[in-house]
Design an enzyme around this catalytic site. Sequence first.
Site, PDB file in Angstrom:
ATOM      1  N   HIS A  26      -4.066  -0.790   7.628  1.00 20.37           N
ATOM      2  CA  HIS A  26      -4.030   0.683   7.212  1.00 20.37           C
ATOM      3  C   HIS A  26      -5.425   0.977   6.607  1.00 20.37           C
ATOM      4  O   HIS A  26      -6.019   0.055   6.114  1.00 20.37           O
ATOM      5  CB  HIS A  26      -2.941   0.876   6.455  1.00 20.37           C
ATOM      6  CG  HIS A  26      -1.464   0.646   6.961  1.00 20.37           C
ATOM      7  ND1 HIS A  26      -0.309   0.260   6.089  1.00 20.37           N
ATOM      8  CD2 HIS A  26      -1.214   0.592   8.116  1.00 20.37           C
ATOM      9  CE1 HIS A  26       0.705  -0.103   7.080  1.00 20.37           C
ATOM     10  NE2 HIS A  26       0.366   0.301   8.181  1.00 20.37           N
ATOM     11  N   LYS A  44      11.584   2.899  13.867  1.00 21.73           N
ATOM     12  CA  LYS A  44      12.306   1.846  13.194  1.00 21.73           C
ATOM     13  C   LYS A  44      13.959   2.350  13.296  1.00 21.73           C
ATOM     14  O   LYS A  44      14.457   1.224  13.491  1.00 21.73           O
ATOM     15  CB  LYS A  44      11.941   1.771  11.576  1.00 21.73           C
ATOM     16  CG  LYS A  44      12.656   0.862  10.966  1.00 21.73           C
ATOM     17  CD  LYS A  44      12.200   0.612   9.374  1.00 21.73           C
ATOM     18  CE  LYS A  44      13.099  -0.467   8.690  1.00 21.73           C
ATOM     19  NZ  LYS A  44      12.861  -0.325   7.331  1.00 21.73           N
ATOM     20  N   ASP A  72       0.693  -1.293  -0.214  1.00 23.82           N
ATOM     21  CA  ASP A  72      -0.075   0.154   0.092  1.00 23.82           C
ATOM     22  C   ASP A  72       0.987   1.280  -0.099  1.00 23.82           C
ATOM     23  O   ASP A  72       1.918   1.368  -0.042  1.00 23.82           O
ATOM     24  CB  ASP A  72      -0.947  -0.108   1.204  1.00 23.82           C
ATOM     25  CG  ASP A  72      -0.507   0.104   2.686  1.00 23.82           C
ATOM     26  OD1 ASP A  72       0.845   0.285   2.697  1.00 23.82           O
ATOM     27  OD2 ASP A  72      -1.147   0.578   3.492  1.00 23.82           O
ATOM     28  N   GLN A 113       6.953   6.413  12.575  1.00 23.52           N
ATOM     29  CA  GLN A 113       7.780   6.153  11.550  1.00 23.52           C
ATOM     30  C   GLN A 113       9.291   6.107  12.216  1.00 23.52           C
ATOM     31  O   GLN A 113      10.059   5.114  11.834  1.00 23.52           O
ATOM     32  CB  GLN A 113       7.967   7.241  10.391  1.00 23.52           C
ATOM     33  CG  GLN A 113       6.513   7.298   9.607  1.00 23.52           C
ATOM     34  CD  GLN A 113       6.263   8.028   8.529  1.00 23.52           C
ATOM     35  OE1 GLN A 113       7.478   8.408   7.791  1.00 23.52           O
ATOM     36  NE2 GLN A 113       5.488   8.938   8.330  1.00 23.52           N
ATOM     37  N   THR A 145       1.685   3.117   2.145  1.00 25.97           N
ATOM     38  CA  THR A 145       2.551   3.449   3.364  1.00 25.97           C
ATOM     39  C   THR A 145       4.111   2.904   3.188  1.00 25.97           C
ATOM     40  O   THR A 145       5.078   2.919   3.671  1.00 25.97           O
ATOM     41  CB  THR A 145       2.184   3.143   4.638  1.00 25.97           C
ATOM     42  OG1 THR A 145       2.067   1.660   4.671  1.00 25.97           O
ATOM     43  CG2 THR A 145       0.986   3.609   4.860  1.00 25.97           C
ATOM     44  N   ARG A 146       4.240   2.002   2.184  1.00 25.53           N
ATOM     45  CA  ARG A 146       5.357   1.230   1.930  1.00 25.53           C
ATOM     46  C   ARG A 146       6.288   1.788   0.849  1.00 25.53           C
ATOM     47  O   ARG A 146       5.645   2.132  -0.347  1.00 25.53           O
ATOM     48  CB  ARG A 146       5.107  -0.313   1.909  1.00 25.53           C
ATOM     49  CG  ARG A 146       4.372  -0.757   2.968  1.00 25.53           C
ATOM     50  CD  ARG A 146       5.415  -1.120   4.116  1.00 25.53           C
ATOM     51  NE  ARG A 146       4.745  -1.711   5.057  1.00 25.53           N
ATOM     52  CZ  ARG A 146       4.309  -1.047   6.329  1.00 25.53           C
ATOM     53  NH1 ARG A 146       4.575   0.189   6.413  1.00 25.53           N
ATOM     54  NH2 ARG A 146       3.745  -1.702   7.205  1.00 25.53           N
ATOM     55  N   HIS A 160      12.760  -5.815   9.394  1.00 21.28           N
ATOM     56  CA  HIS A 160      11.741  -5.730  10.076  1.00 21.28           C
ATOM     57  C   HIS A 160      11.902  -5.849  11.469  1.00 21.28           C
ATOM     58  O   HIS A 160      12.562  -6.801  11.850  1.00 21.28           O
ATOM     59  CB  HIS A 160      10.518  -6.624   9.630  1.00 21.28           C
ATOM     60  CG  HIS A 160       9.166  -5.922  10.181  1.00 21.28           C
ATOM     61  ND1 HIS A 160       8.937  -6.525  11.283  1.00 21.28           N
ATOM     62  CD2 HIS A 160       8.334  -5.296   9.798  1.00 21.28           C
ATOM     63  CE1 HIS A 160       7.612  -5.949  11.978  1.00 21.28           C
ATOM     64  NE2 HIS A 160       7.193  -5.448  10.771  1.00 21.28           N
ATOM     65  N   LYS A 216       4.689 -12.199   3.492  1.00 17.51           N
ATOM     66  CA  LYS A 216       4.162 -11.093   4.283  1.00 17.51           C
ATOM     67  C   LYS A 216       2.929 -10.241   3.636  1.00 17.51           C
ATOM     68  O   LYS A 216       2.215  -9.495   4.095  1.00 17.51           O
ATOM     69  CB  LYS A 216       5.458  -9.935   4.951  1.00 17.51           C
ATOM     70  CG  LYS A 216       5.135  -9.371   6.057  1.00 17.51           C
ATOM     71  CD  LYS A 216       6.532  -8.735   6.660  1.00 17.51           C
ATOM     72  CE  LYS A 216       6.114  -7.731   7.984  1.00 17.51           C
ATOM     73  NZ  LYS A 216       5.466  -6.717   7.596  1.00 17.51           N
ATOM     74  N   HIS A 228       1.395 -10.710  15.413  1.00 23.20           N
ATOM     75  CA  HIS A 228       2.146  -9.770  15.946  1.00 23.20           C
ATOM     76  C   HIS A 228       2.441  -9.760  17.338  1.00 23.20           C
ATOM     77  O   HIS A 228       3.505  -9.314  17.958  1.00 23.20           O
ATOM     78  CB  HIS A 228       1.723  -8.359  15.463  1.00 23.20           C
ATOM     79  CG  HIS A 228       1.758  -7.933  14.003  1.00 23.20           C
ATOM     80  ND1 HIS A 228       2.097  -8.730  13.040  1.00 23.20           N
ATOM     81  CD2 HIS A 228       1.725  -6.702  13.538  1.00 23.20           C
ATOM     82  CE1 HIS A 228       2.361  -8.239  11.868  1.00 23.20           C
ATOM     83  NE2 HIS A 228       1.938  -7.025  12.262  1.00 23.20           N
TER      84      HIS A 228
END
Length: 415
Positions: free
Chosen positions: A106, A292, A69, A289, A71-72, A169, A179, A195
Site C-alpha cells: 500500500h 472479502k 497501516d 473491499q 487500510t486495516r 483472510h 503477517k 501470495h
Amino acid sequence: MKAELGYAKTKMATEIQDDNIIGILKPNDVPVRLTGTDEVIRALRSPIGSPRLCETVNKGEKVVIITSDITRPMPSKTVLPPLLDELALAGVPDEDIAVVFALGSHRPHTEEEMRYLVGDQVFERVRCIDNDMENCVHLGNTASGTPVDVFEPVVRADRRICLGNIEYHYFAGFSGGAKAIMPGVSTHDAIQANHSQMVQEAAHAGKLEGNPVREDIDSVADILPIDFIVNVVLNEKKEIICAVAGHHIKAHREGCAFLDRLYKIKIPKRADIVIVSPGGYPKDLNLYQSQKALDNSKHAVRDGGVIILTASCKEGLGSAVFERWMTAPGGVDWIAEEIGRNFELGGHKAAAIAMVMQRCDIYLVSDMDPAFVESLHFTPFSTLDEAYGAAKQKLGDDASVILMPYGGSTLPVTD
C-alpha cells in the site's frame, strides 16, 4: 419475512418466504469480560507461551513495534500506550523504540494519518515510520522459495513486536500473527511469491494447518525471530473484545480460536441462493473491499447456485490493477488460470472472484453502470428485490436461501 441488508449508508430489502430461509448468519453470542484498554492490559500481563515483555526485554536494546497501516481496522492507538508502559517497566526509554507501519504493497502515510493511527501522544513519544520496500535486507528463503526480504530497521532491531487484528483472510486463513512481517514489511517480490500460493485448494479462509500461504508466513519467523505479538479481535463496532499476547504462534492461535467461536457459523447445508452484504458503508465503497464478503459467501452456496452481492461500490473497483484483470478479454477461466502463470498483486482479487464465478452465478446489486458490471462478468441489478426475483426465476420459487448481513466477518461451515 422482510430481509434487510446494509447498502452504502442505507438498507436494501426484499421479501422472502420464511420456509425458504435456512440460515441468517450473525455473530455468535460469546461471553466477553473485558474490552478496550483493559483487555489489552490483561493480555500483556498474562502472555501466552511467553514471559511478560518487562521480564525479557533489556535496557539498551532497540525495539521495533510493527503495526497495521491505514487500510486495516487495527486500533493501534488503544494498544500502543499499555505496550509502551510494559516496555518502560523493562527500562527501555522511548528513544530506543520505533513504530513501523506495515504497508505491504500500500501507499505511504501522511503525518496526519500516522497521528490518527497511533494518537498524538504516542506520535510525540516515539519515532513512527513507514515500511520502505526499497530499503530491505535479504535474509534467505523459506522452504517454498519465498524470499525473506525485510525492512532494514526491523532486521537491525534487537527486539521485534508484531501487532495486528485477527479476522478471516480469504487465502491466508486468518490475519494477524507473523503477517505483520510477511507481507507487512516485505518487498514486492516477496509478497508476490507468498501470495501466488493462493491458488492452492488448501489456501482458504479459516484454515491454518496445511494452508500453504499461512505456513509460509509463519516460517519467516524461523529466519527472522519475532519476540512478541499483541493481536486483538474486534466486534462489529470495531471495539476490542479479545486480546492475546505472547508467542507469535501460540498466542495467535488462541486469538483465532476466539474468532471462530464468534464468527464461524454452522449451516445445515449449502443454499441455492446466498444474499450477502459487506455491511454497508464504508465496507462496500468499492468492489476491491467488497470482495472479502463475496469470498466468505462462497462457502454457503451450492455449485450452480446464485450469490447476490449487495454492495454499493459507488467508488467503482478501487484498484487500477484489479480493474485491468477484471476487464481482461480472456474472461473468467482465463483470469483464474492466468494468476497461476503470472501472479500480480491486485490481480489476485480478480482471480479469487473468477474462481467463485466458475462455481456459481454472481448477481451484483450496486450503483455502478450495468454495462460496466456486465463487462466484469457479473449480472447487474439496481435493487435487491429485482435480483432475488431473477434468482427465483432461475432456481425456482422454493429455492433455499441463506442471508449474510455481515459477510466480511461471518464464515459459514457445514461440518
